[in-house]
Design a protein around this motif. Sequence first.
Motif, PDB file in Angstrom:
ATOM      1  N   ASP A 140       0.810  -1.040   0.143  1.00 28.26           N
ATOM      2  CA  ASP A 140      -0.021   0.090   0.038  1.00 28.26           C
ATOM      3  C   ASP A 140       0.859   1.170  -0.032  1.00 28.26           C
ATOM      4  O   ASP A 140       0.580   2.153  -0.741  1.00 28.26           O
ATOM      5  N   LYS A 141       1.852   1.180   0.729  1.00 24.81           N
ATOM      6  CA  LYS A 141       2.779   2.500   0.714  1.00 24.81           C
ATOM      7  C   LYS A 141       3.448   2.564  -0.653  1.00 24.81           C
ATOM      8  O   LYS A 141       3.743   3.814  -1.047  1.00 24.81           O
ATOM      9  N   ILE A 142       3.963   1.480  -1.148  1.00 27.35           N
ATOM     10  CA  ILE A 142       4.718   1.689  -2.529  1.00 27.35           C
ATOM     11  C   ILE A 142       3.466   2.221  -3.446  1.00 27.35           C
ATOM     12  O   ILE A 142       4.094   2.939  -4.260  1.00 27.35           O
ATOM     13  N   LYS A 143       2.390   1.698  -3.445  1.00 26.95           N
ATOM     14  CA  LYS A 143       1.400   2.216  -4.286  1.00 26.95           C
ATOM     15  C   LYS A 143       1.180   3.703  -4.316  1.00 26.95           C
ATOM     16  O   LYS A 143       1.018   4.115  -5.067  1.00 26.95           O
ATOM     17  N   TYR A 159       3.463   5.841  -3.438  1.00 25.36           N
ATOM     18  CA  TYR A 159       4.473   6.518  -4.065  1.00 25.36           C
ATOM     19  C   TYR A 159       4.282   6.329  -5.624  1.00 25.36           C
ATOM     20  O   TYR A 159       4.753   7.365  -6.600  1.00 25.36           O
ATOM     21  N   ALA A 160       3.718   5.354  -6.112  1.00 26.29           N
ATOM     22  CA  ALA A 160       3.619   4.979  -7.487  1.00 26.29           C
ATOM     23  C   ALA A 160       2.700   6.303  -8.105  1.00 26.29           C
ATOM     24  O   ALA A 160       2.842   6.593  -9.154  1.00 26.29           O
ATOM     25  N   LYS A 161       1.821   6.656  -7.157  1.00 27.69           N
ATOM     26  CA  LYS A 161       0.871   7.654  -7.764  1.00 27.69           C
ATOM     27  C   LYS A 161       1.447   8.952  -8.391  1.00 27.69           C
ATOM     28  O   LYS A 161       1.240   9.743  -9.008  1.00 27.69           O
ATOM     29  N   SER A 200       9.426   3.291  -8.142  1.00 23.66           N
ATOM     30  CA  SER A 200      10.473   2.340  -8.682  1.00 23.66           C
ATOM     31  C   SER A 200      11.867   2.912  -8.399  1.00 23.66           C
ATOM     32  O   SER A 200      12.755   2.172  -7.874  1.00 23.66           O
ATOM     33  N   SER A 201      12.047   4.247  -8.270  1.00 23.05           N
ATOM     34  CA  SER A 201      13.402   4.727  -7.872  1.00 23.05           C
ATOM     35  C   SER A 201      13.631   4.493  -6.308  1.00 23.05           C
ATOM     36  O   SER A 201      14.735   4.270  -5.961  1.00 23.05           O
ATOM     37  N   LEU A 202      12.536   4.620  -5.468  1.00 20.74           N
ATOM     38  CA  LEU A 202      12.542   4.314  -4.116  1.00 20.74           C
ATOM     39  C   LEU A 202      12.965   2.888  -3.927  1.00 20.74           C
ATOM     40  O   LEU A 202      13.868   2.779  -3.228  1.00 20.74           O
ATOM     41  N   VAL A 203      12.384   1.903  -4.445  1.00 15.23           N
ATOM     42  CA  VAL A 203      12.656   0.622  -4.148  1.00 15.23           C
ATOM     43  C   VAL A 203      14.095   0.145  -4.807  1.00 15.23           C
ATOM     44  O   VAL A 203      14.914  -0.561  -4.311  1.00 15.23           O
ATOM     45  N   ARG A 204      14.537   0.800  -5.921  1.00 12.85           N
ATOM     46  CA  ARG A 204      15.702   0.586  -6.589  1.00 12.85           C
ATOM     47  C   ARG A 204      16.796   1.212  -5.525  1.00 12.85           C
ATOM     48  O   ARG A 204      17.961   0.667  -5.308  1.00 12.85           O
TER      49      ARG A 204
END
Length: 93
Positions: A17-20, A22-24, A29-33
């Motif tokens: 949910d938190k990643i979602k 950020y996707a907005k 992608s850059s956060l996870v990378r």
Amino acid sequence: MTKLLPYSVYLSQEHYDKIKEYAKVRKASSLVRDAIAMIIDGNDPYKAGYAQALRDAVKVVDTCKEIEPFAFKGKYLNDILINQISSLDTSSK
């Protein structure tokens, strides 16, 4: 720019949910990378932060359209700067 390859990972619902969120704003992608790169670079926060700063600097130079047309001695300025910044990475030495 470095070629990026896809990779899948399973997340808890909370993290998903938190990643979602950020996707907005197109930052997931850059956060996870960046998080994965910092973990792989080691537990030393200084070294991981330094390596991330170098990657960020290369990204800024690589995406700067204003310096694209400039060349010196047959080499494009952005390539010269990227090589110089990359040479500061001592993690593999």
